[in-house]
Design a protein around this motif. Structure first.
Motif: not given
Length: 690
Positions: A290-315
């Motif tokens: 019927a198109g109704r949501v019955v499940r939610l499946v996902g994955a959570v990944t730590d991207v702290t190092a990438r964010k810091h690298a992106e900030a350093a890359l921006l600088r």
């Protein structure tokens, strides 16, 4: 078969009733009952054996049919190959595996169905099986119908027939499904290892049951102890950054409305130690019919190092942009300077009077100057055009006035320059027309360095220089001929003066001496007068000696009367007596030269001995004259201090120049140099027929 048996019985009956030595027509008596009974017994036995034979034949045919069925419809393919790999027998299963009919397969080599990358392995396997009697297997990539490839396993064994011929019997099995299962198992193993190595956690929420599953790594990603992790609404309000909470809900609502069933959002999570970490949440919505949501499946990944690298890359990017602005300004300044330098270089090259072009590594013209373009247009090789003459390769290397040998030589020289076998090449050539004659000079030079191969070709007209050189050569030749003529005249005048002195003045002085001697004898009483006459006689003798010496210096009379060898021996004796320098002579018995040759050889020896007496300080001179290979060789060696190289190059060394001119005029050579040990050596070589 029964008909044959009846015919046999009748024949036996006729034979039994026929007496020996008589024919059947002559037999008068009937067959005895005993013999007939025996024949019937044999007939019954024969019929029984025929029936057993028919039963055995039927059993054999049934067994053969069963064998054929087992062979044809076996779950694996059976093939019999020759030692060379040709297919002799094949069952139906093998033909289906190969995707061809039996008549298309028999007589072909099995290698035709093997992929090219596995044929070498198949040939090695076939030779190995043919040499051994034990079973061996091999996995190959095969072709079905020449298009579809599949993975097959071959089990083979070598057999030898009674005739001694070796054959190979193999079974063929399709193991493609087995290989796919192995690949799936490997993929599953890699996926399991990737899940274990992934630096994140997964979650699964079931709306119907309300259950929530999360992996053991999810609390660690969120920076919370496992026992305190409860991902409910309160946890979200306490640990997720407030600014990011306002972005998460619209992302999920957008996925619900657009039915993309996927969303991805990054947000900040407060760890237990108080600092903020970054995570990436990738979720997938599962809907029912019927198109109704019955499940939610996902994955959570730590991207702290990438964010810091992106900030350093921006600088770093900001810093790089500042550097780029600075470098751009520098590049623009250098580009302007380079353009100015190129313009200056082009103007300089165009201002050259020499025609110049540059060739690439293939011999094609890539650059020319203005003089070159004007010259090629004047030569009629190219049409005048605004873009210059980039395709004028034929003109400088195939001039119309060149001979085929010159063209070939230039071509080979340029090929050697391009190959690095030589560095330069020069050529002077003349182009003649009915009206004029022009001379040109071509130079080809290879660029030094390790960059691309480049050749610089220059063409210059040297007609004026050649004409000046020809004029100078003719002038020098005339001067040389004039000098030789003057030398000849001087020799002739010297000979004439010597003869005049010797004949006229010598005879006059001799007559004067005789008259004085007679007068002295007649005036015997007057002592003073006799003394005067004696003095006059001595003066007459001195005058005769002077006349003889002067005439000999001008031209020895022996040169014309006794020849060269006698003149050399006389002159060397006089030289030793006058200078005190010891001399060693090695002379042939005779030498036959022209009058000019005799004079030149004597004058060269005379000038050489004069230089020894004046400059060398020698105490001994050796003169060796010999004939060798149609030439006269004169070698004069002293033990003096040796002549200096600078003295040989002095422009005022007229004596040396005179000797060389005499030798060259006779078609010979003259060399003078310092000996390695001590002294000077003079070597003269002239043809005997000079």
């Amino acid at each position: 078969m029964s008909t044959l048996q009846d015919d046999g019985v009748q024949s036996v009956r006729r034979a039994a009733t026929q007496p020996e030595g008589t024919s059947a027509a002559d037999a008068p008596h009937p067959l005895p009952d005993e013999l007939l009974h025996e024949l019937r017994v044999h007939q019954v036995e024969l019929e029984r054996q025929n029936a057993a034979l028919r039963n055995a034949q039927l059993s054999l045919e049934e067994a053969r049919d069963r064998y054929v069925d087992l062979f044809e419809f076996a779950p694996v393919g059976y093939l019999t190959l020759t030692r060379q790999g040709t297919i002799d027998e094949i069952n139906l299963t093998a033909t289906k595996l190969l995707g061809a009919e039996r008549k298309q397969v028999l007589g072909r080599r099995f290698a035709h169905f093997v992929l090219p990358e596995d044929r070498d392995r198949w040939h090695v396997y076939l030779a190995d099986v043919a040499r051994h009697s034990d079973s061996r297997d091999c996995e190959l990539h095969l072709l079905r119908r020449g298009k579809t490839r599949f993975h097959g396993r071959v089990d083979g064994i070598g057999v030898t027939s009674n005739a001694g011929e070796v054959a190979v019997r193999i079974t063929l099995t399709d193991i493609s499904e087995q290989k796919r299962m192995e690949a799936l198992n490997e993929s599953e193993l890699r996926l399991r290892m990737a899940m274990q190595a992934m630096s994140g956690g997964i979650y699964d929420w079931d709306r119907r049951t309300g259950s929530l599953y999360w992996s053991s790594d999810l609390p660690q990603v969120c920076g919370i102890a496992s026992g305190d992790f409860r991902p409910d609404r309160r946890w979200w309000r306490q640990h997720v950054h407030p600014e990011d909470l306002r972005r998460i809900r619209p992302a999920i609502v957008s996925a619900l409305r657009t039915r993309t069933n996927q969303f991805q959002v990054e947000y900040r999570v407060r760890h237990e130690d108080g600092h903020w970490g970054y995570v990436a949440d990738r979720g997938h919505l599962v809907r029912d019919a019927a198109g109704r949501v019955v499940r939610l499946v996902g994955a959570v990944t730590d991207v702290t190092a990438r964010k810091h690298a992106e900030a350093a890359l921006l600088r770093l990017n900001d810093m790089l942009e500042e550097k780029v602005v600075e470098r751009t300004a520098e590049v623009e300044a250098r580009s302007q300077a380079l353009a100015e330098a190129e313009r200056f270089a082009r103007a300089t090259i165009d201002s050259l009077s020499s025609s110049l072009c540059v060739l690439d590594e293939h011999g094609g013209i890539i650059a020319t100057n203005r003089t070159w373009r004007e010259w090629t247009i004047d030569a009629g090789d190219c049409e005048a055009r605004s873009g210059g003459c980039p395709d004028c390769l034929a003109m400088p290397f195939r001039m119309p006035c060149w001979s085929p040998e010159t063209t070939s030589g230039v071509h080979h020289a340029i090929q050697d320059l391009l190959a690095g076998k030589r560095q330069t090449f020069s050529l002077e050539y003349e182009c003649r027309t009915p009206a004029t004659s022009r001379w040109f000079e071509m130079h080809v030079t290879r660029f030094p360095g390790d960059g691309p191969v480049r050749l610089v070709v220059t063409h210059d007209e040297i007609s004026e220089r050649k004409r000046a050189a020809e004029d100078q050569k003719r002038t020098a030749e005339r001067i040389k001929q004039l000098g030789l003529h003057l030398e000849t005249l001087r020799e002739q005048q010297s000979a004439m003066i010597a003869r005049e002195l010797h004949d006229e003045l010598g005879a006059t002085l001799t007559m004067l001496k005789l008259g004085l001697a007679i007068a002295a004898e007649e005036v015997a009483s007057s002592e003073p007068l006799r003394t005067k006459l004696a003095g006059l006689l001595e003066q007459a003798d001195a005058a005769l000696r002077v006349v003889k010496r002067v005439s000999s210096s001008l031209r020895p009379a022996t040169l014309d009367t006794l020849g060269l060898i006698a003149t050399i021996r006389w002159y060397v004796t006089q030289f030793s007596r006058n200078t005190g320098i010891a001399t060693v002579l090695r002379l042939p018995e005779y030498v036959r030269l022209s009058q000019l040759g005799n004079t030149a050889v004597f004058r060269i020896i005379q000038e050489g001995l004069t230089n020894v007496a004046k400059h060398s300080g020698a105490s001994k001179v050796t003169i060796n004259v010999r004939k060798h290979d149609g030439a006269l060789i004169v070698k004069l060696v002293d033990n003096g201090s040796g002549i200096a190289e600078s003295d040989l190059q002095r422009p005022d060394s007229f004596g040396l120049m005179g000797m060389r001119e005499r030798a060259e005029h006779l078609g010979g050579t003259l060399s003078i140099g310092r000996r390695p040990d001590k002294g000077t050596q003079l070597m003269l070589r002239i043809p005997l027929d000079s």
